[in-house]
Design an enzyme around this catalytic site. Structure first.
Site, PDB file in Angstrom:
ATOM      1  N   MET A  87      -7.929   8.980   9.760  1.00 33.71           N
ATOM      2  CA  MET A  87      -8.585   9.500   8.552  1.00 33.71           C
ATOM      3  C   MET A  87      -9.606  10.586   8.906  1.00 33.71           C
ATOM      4  SD  MET A  87      -9.135   5.814   6.702  1.00 33.71           S
ATOM      5  CE  MET A  87      -9.525   4.923   8.221  1.00 33.71           C
ATOM      6  N   ASP A 120       0.822  -1.212   0.000  1.00 30.12           N
ATOM      7  CA  ASP A 120       0.000   0.000   0.000  1.00 30.12           C
ATOM      8  C   ASP A 120       0.854   1.261   0.000  1.00 30.12           C
ATOM      9  OD1 ASP A 120      -2.383  -1.306   0.042  1.00 30.12           O
ATOM     10  OD2 ASP A 120      -2.641  -1.210   2.211  1.00 30.12           O
ATOM     11  N   LYS A 147      -3.257   4.090  -3.381  1.00 29.75           N
ATOM     12  CA  LYS A 147      -3.876   5.217  -4.083  1.00 29.75           C
ATOM     13  C   LYS A 147      -2.800   6.095  -4.709  1.00 29.75           C
ATOM     14  CE  LYS A 147      -7.054   6.968  -1.393  1.00 29.75           C
ATOM     15  NZ  LYS A 147      -7.735   7.873  -0.476  1.00 29.75           N
TER      16      LYS A 147
HETATM   17  N1  SAH Z   1      -3.728   0.230   9.352  1.00 23.52           N
HETATM   18  C1  SAH Z   1      -3.209   1.539   9.641  1.00 23.52           C
HETATM   19  C2  SAH Z   1      -4.253   2.627   9.442  1.00 23.52           C
HETATM   20  C3  SAH Z   1      -4.726   2.772   8.015  1.00 23.52           C
HETATM   21  S1  SAH Z   1      -5.878   4.047   7.817  1.00 23.52           S
HETATM   22  C4  SAH Z   1      -2.654   1.570  11.061  1.00 23.52           C
HETATM   23  O1  SAH Z   1      -2.848   0.616  11.811  1.00 23.52           O
HETATM   24  O2  SAH Z   1      -2.001   2.543  11.408  1.00 23.52           O
HETATM   25  C5  SAH Z   1      -4.849   5.382   7.318  1.00 23.52           C
HETATM   26  C6  SAH Z   1      -4.828   6.455   8.386  1.00 23.52           C
HETATM   27  O3  SAH Z   1      -3.938   6.081   9.423  1.00 23.52           O
HETATM   28  C7  SAH Z   1      -4.332   7.804   7.921  1.00 23.52           C
HETATM   29  O4  SAH Z   1      -5.354   8.536   7.282  1.00 23.52           O
HETATM   30  C8  SAH Z   1      -3.942   8.431   9.241  1.00 23.52           C
HETATM   31  O5  SAH Z   1      -5.066   8.879   9.947  1.00 23.52           O
HETATM   32  C9  SAH Z   1      -3.364   7.238   9.985  1.00 23.52           C
HETATM   33  N2  SAH Z   1      -1.907   7.153   9.835  1.00 23.52           N
HETATM   34  C10 SAH Z   1      -1.198   6.202   9.221  1.00 23.52           C
HETATM   35  N3  SAH Z   1       0.131   6.439   9.311  1.00 23.52           N
HETATM   36  C11 SAH Z   1       0.259   7.580  10.020  1.00 23.52           C
HETATM   37  C12 SAH Z   1       1.368   8.348  10.481  1.00 23.52           C
HETATM   38  N4  SAH Z   1       2.615   7.981  10.218  1.00 23.52           N
HETATM   39  N5  SAH Z   1       1.109   9.467  11.196  1.00 23.52           N
HETATM   40  C13 SAH Z   1      -0.137   9.841  11.486  1.00 23.52           C
HETATM   41  N6  SAH Z   1      -1.225   9.165  11.078  1.00 23.52           N
HETATM   42  C14 SAH Z   1      -1.038   8.043  10.369  1.00 23.52           C
END
Ligand code: SAH
Length: 254
Positions: free
Chosen positions: A179, A44, A66
Site C-alpha cells: 500500500m 474482499d 471497497k
Molecule cells: N493480506 C494481503 C495484503 C493486503 S494489503 C497479503 O498478504 O498480500 C493490500 C496491498 O497488498 C496492496 O495495496 C498491495 O500493496 C499489495 N498487493 C496485494 N496483491 C498484490 C499483487 N497481486 N501484486 C502486488 N501487490 C499486491
C-alpha cells in the site's frame, strides 16, 4: 482439525482463508477444500474471480471490499457479519487476498470471534511480498545482497505514529512496502534522510502473479517517478536484490 478450545457445540465455524496474491493456482489445497465446503463466503476486493467460482453455487457470497469511490464496509460491520453467520450455525469462509495475517486485519476479526467463543481456524495464504517477487524473479534474500527482509505498510498508522526509518535504512536489508504507491515520495525521502544510498536498486511490482503483471525497475531516487506510472495493487521493493529481476525473470503472460 485444530480449533480454538473455547468452541461451543453446534455453533458455526469460521475459516479465515488467505487466497494468495492473484494467480488462482496459488491457493492452498486446504483453502480450496474449505471454500468448496462453505455455506457463506465473506470476501474482499483482491480475491480473484476464479477462486470465488470454486464456492458451491448455493453458498451465500457476501462482498465486503471497497468499490470505486466508495469506502470499505467498516471493520465492525464485517466482524458483525462473521459473528451473525456463525451463530446461525453456518460454515463460514472469510476470504482475503494474500495472507490474512499480513496487513489483512485477520487478527482483529479473530479477536472478535474469540471474544464470542466462536470456533475458527486459520488457513494461511501466499502473501503478496512472497508471490509477486517470486513471479518477478526477485529473491527476497540472497547471500550476496540481503540478509534480512522487512514487510512494511505504506499506510499511515492507526495512531499516526511514524515508521522507525532508521531501522529500515540498511543496504543489506530488503524492504517490501504494501500500500505504498501514494507514499513513494515520502518513502524515498525518509530512507535517504536516514542514510540509504539514493542509488540503491528498487522495483515496483504491479498486479503480481496475474496475467497483467508489470515490473518497473530503477534507483531509489527514481521511485516517485516510477510510482506515477504504476497502478494498484502494487508493491514497492527496495534493495539490491531487485537487480536480479533482469537476470531471473521467468513469468510469461499469455
Ligand atoms: N493480506 C494481503 C495484503 C493486503 S494489503 C497479503 O498478504 O498480500 C493490500 C496491498 O497488498 C496492496 O495495496 C498491495 O500493496 C499489495 N498487493 C496485494 N496483491 C498484490 C499483487 N497481486 N501484486 C502486488 N501487490 C499486491
Amino acid at each position: 482439525m485444530t480449533t480454538n478450545h473455547k468452541c461451543i457445540p453446534n455453533q458455526g465455524f469460521v475459516s479465515l482463508v488467505g487466497a494468495g496474491p492473484g494467480d488462482p493456482d496459488l491457493l492452498t489445497v486446504k483453502g480450496y477444500r474449505v471454500i468448496q465446503q462453505a455455506e457463506v463466503v465473506v470476501y474482499d476486493r483482491l480475491v480473484s474471480e476464479d477462486i470465488l467460482a470454486l464456492a458451491n453455487p448455493n453458498a451465500e457470497m457476501i462482498y465486503v471490499g471497497k468499490k470505486l469511490d466508495f469506502h470499505c464496509v467498516p471493520q465492525d460491520q464485517i466482524n458483525q457479519i462473521l459473528v451473525e453467520k456463525a451463530l446461525e450455525g453456518k460454515r463460514v469462509v472469510r476470504l482475503k487476498g494474500g495472507d490474512s495475517f499480513i496487513f489483512g486485519r485477520g487478527g482483529e476479526e479473530l479477536e472478535t470471534l474469540a471474544e464470542r467463543s466462536i470456533a475458527y481456524e486459520v488457513v494461511p495464504g501466499i502473501t503478496a511480498a512472497a508471490g509477486a517477487t517470486a513471479y518477478a524473479g526477485i529473491p527476497l534474500t540472497h547471500r550476496d545482497y540481503a540478509q534480512s527482509v522487512q514487510f512494511i505498510t505504506g499506510h499511515v498508522q492507526k495512531d499516526g505514529r511514524e515508521i522507525e526509518w532508521s531501522s529500515l535504512a540498511q543496504s543489506n536489508n530488503t524492504l517490501v512496502f504494501y500500500m505504498g504507491l501514494k507514499q513513494s515520495s515520502h518513502i524515498t525521502r525518509q530512507l535517504t534522510a536516514h542514510g540509504l544510498d539514493a542509488d540503491i536498486a528498487c522495483a515496483i511490482i504491479e498486479n503480481g502473479t496475474r496475467k497483467e503483471q508489470r515490473v518497473f525497475r530503477g534507483k531509489l531516487s527514481e521511485l516517485p517517478t516510477m510510482a506515477l506510472q504504476a497502478q494498484s495493487p502494487a508493491l514497492i521493493v527496495v534493495g539490491n536484490v531487485t537487480q536480479l529481476h533482469e537476470k531471473l525473470h521467468w513469468f510469461k503472460q499469455d
